[in-house]
Enzyme design. Structure first.
Site, PDB file in Angstrom:
ATOM      1  N   GLY A 292      -5.802   5.073  -0.165  1.00 13.24           N
ATOM      2  CA  GLY A 292      -6.035   3.651  -0.406  1.00 13.24           C
ATOM      3  C   GLY A 292      -7.414   3.254   0.081  1.00 13.24           C
ATOM      4  O   GLY A 292      -7.765   3.498   1.232  1.00 13.24           O
TER       5      GLY A 292
ATOM      6  N   GLU B 177       0.825  -1.214   0.000  1.00 18.52           N
ATOM      7  CA  GLU B 177       0.000   0.000   0.000  1.00 18.52           C
ATOM      8  C   GLU B 177       0.858   1.263   0.000  1.00 18.52           C
ATOM      9  O   GLU B 177       0.526   2.239  -0.663  1.00 18.52           O
ATOM     10  CB  GLU B 177      -0.967   0.024   1.185  1.00 18.52           C
ATOM     11  CG  GLU B 177      -1.927   1.189   1.069  1.00 18.52           C
ATOM     12  CD  GLU B 177      -3.156   1.075   1.957  1.00 18.52           C
ATOM     13  OE1 GLU B 177      -3.983   1.992   1.872  1.00 18.52           O
ATOM     14  OE2 GLU B 177      -3.274   0.107   2.721  1.00 18.52           O
TER      15      GLU B 177
END
Length: 194
Positions: free
Chosen positions: A133, A114
């Site tokens: 995200g 991420e």
């Protein structure tokens, strides 16, 4: 915007390489327009193409993110390269990123994926936007044992660049290229609120 005739300082002109190329092209066209026109046209065209390629290379390679004070710093992530649509980083396999059993923790792999995708999206956003995200999914297909100097490499590739979302694929591999995890990350592009 300052112009050249206001203070005679070329450093105040934006995009100096473009100004230089344009001035060179104009000089060549003016000086040699009578003789060997086809050769001079070819030269000017090649010079212009070289300048465009140089600009594209300068624009595609980004500076490496500073992770000071972030989770990435805490788990030892180090960025190796950031280009348009491609990001590479490495993370140690040590006490910070391992399970109690001495192998790489899947959560650390997800954090690496991420962080890589997020920092890959940052240079693709306008100055008043940022990536958030919103979805991460991964498959862990291999293990890495903690040992002196062990690390994994994350290779992020942009697979969709929309106006409001970016989708990244991040493969996490050993230095020898063995696949450890593969992750898909969706970043929503939102207006900065802070």
């Amino acid at each position: 915007m300052t112009t050249l005739h206001e203070n005679n300082d070329i450093t105040s002109i934006p995009n100096k390489p473009t100004v230089f190329i344009c001035m060179a092209i104009l000089y060549i066209i003016h000086k040699y327009k009578e003789s060997h026109e086809q050769y001079h046209f070819l030269f000017v065209h090649l010079l212009y193409q070289k300048h465009i390629n140089m600009q594209n290379n300068e624009n595609s390679i980004q500076s490496l993110p500073d992770l000071k004070g972030s989770m990435g710093e805490q788990i030892g992530i180090e960025f190796l390269s950031v280009e348009d649509g491609k990001v590479t980083a490495k993370m140690p396999v040590d006490h910070r990123t391992c399970q109690p059993f001495g192998i790489l923790n899947g959560g650390a792999s997800l954090a690496l994926a991420e962080i890589v995708a997020g920092h890959g999206s940052v240079p693709l956003c306008s100055t008043n936007e940022m990536p958030c995200g919103i979805q991460v999914s991964a498959n862990h297909v291999g293990m890495v044992k903690a040992q002196e100097g062990a690390f994994v490499i994350a290779k992020g590739t942009l697979i969709h660049r929309g106006r409001t979302s970016h989708i990244w694929n991040v493969d996490i591999v050993t230095p020898e290229g063995k696949l450890i995890s593969t992750a898909r990350i969706v970043n929503q592009i939102v207006k900065k609120r802070i």
